[in-house]
Scaffold this active site. Sequence first.
Site, mmCIF file in Angstrom:
data_model
loop_
_atom_site.group_PDB
_atom_site.id
_atom_site.type_symbol
_atom_site.label_atom_id
_atom_site.label_comp_id
_atom_site.label_asym_id
_atom_site.label_seq_id
_atom_site.Cartn_x
_atom_site.Cartn_y
_atom_site.Cartn_z
ATOM 1 N N ARG A 162 0.593 -1.464 -0.057
ATOM 2 C CA ARG A 162 0.221 0.446 0.012
ATOM 3 C C ARG A 162 0.667 1.529 -0.048
ATOM 4 O O ARG A 162 1.476 1.372 1.240
ATOM 5 C CB ARG A 162 -0.644 -0.121 1.223
ATOM 6 C CG ARG A 162 -1.819 1.192 1.345
ATOM 7 C CD ARG A 162 -2.930 1.189 2.292
ATOM 8 N NE ARG A 162 -2.498 0.679 3.615
ATOM 9 C CZ ARG A 162 -3.775 0.523 4.398
ATOM 10 N NH1 ARG A 162 -4.399 1.323 3.883
ATOM 11 N NH2 ARG A 162 -3.278 0.777 5.669
ATOM 12 N N ASP A 444 -3.764 2.830 14.782
ATOM 13 C CA ASP A 444 -3.179 3.397 13.310
ATOM 14 C C ASP A 444 -2.977 5.062 13.211
ATOM 15 O O ASP A 444 -4.740 5.646 13.670
ATOM 16 C CB ASP A 444 -2.898 2.408 12.262
ATOM 17 C CG ASP A 444 -4.027 2.320 11.105
ATOM 18 O OD1 ASP A 444 -5.081 3.455 11.629
ATOM 19 O OD2 ASP A 444 -3.994 1.422 10.395
#
Length: 532
Positions: A162, A444
């Site tokens: 990603r 996160d």
Amino acid sequence: MQNIKVVGYVPSEYKDIVSNDALAFVAKLHRIFNPTRQNMLKKRIEREIAINNGILPDFLPETEHIRNDDTWKGPAPAPGLADRRVEITGPVDRKMVINALNSGASTYMADFEDSTSPTWLNIISGQKNLKDAIFKTISFTSPDGKVYKLKPTNKQTTLLVRPRGWHMVEKHLLIDGEPCSASLLDFGLFFFHNAKQLIANGFGPYFYLPKMESHLEARLWNDVFNVAEDDLCIPRGSIRATVLIETILAAFEMDEIIYELRDHSAGLNCGRWDYIFSVIKKFRNDARFVLPDRNQITMTSPFMDAYVRLLIKTCHRRGVHAMGGMAAQIPIKNDDAANTAAMEKVRKDKRREVMAGHDGTWIAHPALATIAFEEFNKYMPSANQFHKRREDVIVTASELLNTNIENAKITEQSIRDNMYVCLVYMESWIRGVGCVPVNNLMEDAATAEISRSQLYQWVHHRVRTTDGNVITPEYSAKLLREEAGKLEATGKYPQIQPTVDLLLTQVTGEKYNDFLTTLCYDNLVVGSTGKL
């Protein structure tokens, strides 16, 4: 190299990653596509202005022919991507890369985005770690002497990467005097170094694409893929990309996003935490969309349930994967009862996903793999569930925008909890750590964004808590300083003061930055080079 300048320090062991040829490839992509990227970001601003003027999102009339056409499909799954029932995700540090590939998960999404703080060293070392893993030369020795290596196995975990979103830039690489697109840097370095070897290994260069807000942004990625494949003489369609539907605007363009990627599509993913963040963010100035305590926003909330049903139906109609979301829980040590309760939450969540029709799910910790596999193996005996077309599902625009939650509550503790998450995560992020365990959850950037955006939303609308307090700027700032004081007193958070200064700008209900990562980027501590 002409008009290509590396600003950050490059240790000798990473010089091959930023070789002249690799940077020339990245620069080519940047020069071709950065103007379009910048135009896409302008279109985001225009959409936000329209929303603030009362024009709510809807399915696009100009692309209705794409949605109504049953004849087009995505490609058949690429090698290693037919069965994706358990995907582990995490940052790109060396130990994590080895452990993830050894975890037994179906796939590993190596994350340069939400779980990686983009210090220059983190970015180039992460690229080195992935290259070494692909070429089977990776190992790691911990400070206590423990050696980590890839296990010899017949079942290989498939790697996906990603890159950072279109909104990010990389200030350590200047091209023609401007910072390079972080998306194109992350993609370009990985593709240049590894694409041919991945194909030789029997796989291909596979990606997850974050935070897109329209099918035009997917079209941009597809153009990048075509140019990259042609430039390295790799067959068209070798790249496969799964798009995270993690913005409310992208939810209205799922068919169109798959259509734009076509031969490069590997499906869509329910990026649940960023999706909640996006709903709060896009409608933050509209009192009708005030959301309660984060813990009350579940996958059964009306707008979340509609989003999941539409995603599964859309993907299976087009013959591509419909991936489920992240289980943020992590094992709780020294408390068997609490750990059992947490793992039961994970089990119920994974059972809900597989029975809804998802083809796979995300976990953040290897210890959750067994639970996820058990649920998907029990209810999904085939490699995927493309045959579950969910033709009964009809999702309207109003359903996607239905944020009504029964018995909604916002308490002073809700405010303090959000502040605690923001402070701990942001402080770690500007020290170079992008994935942080907080209260037995793996936080996160996405989960911190929910907390930050709620703080803005609540004070902006002067919400009254269930305790009876009106959330004013003064009240919010007072609570923030109290929470920061508790953390500072521990002596464990060396960057707490700049963190407080940054977060204070977001909790008065006046200023709101698009992303925490762009808010904090200039405060990153970048190894020996100091602050940007």
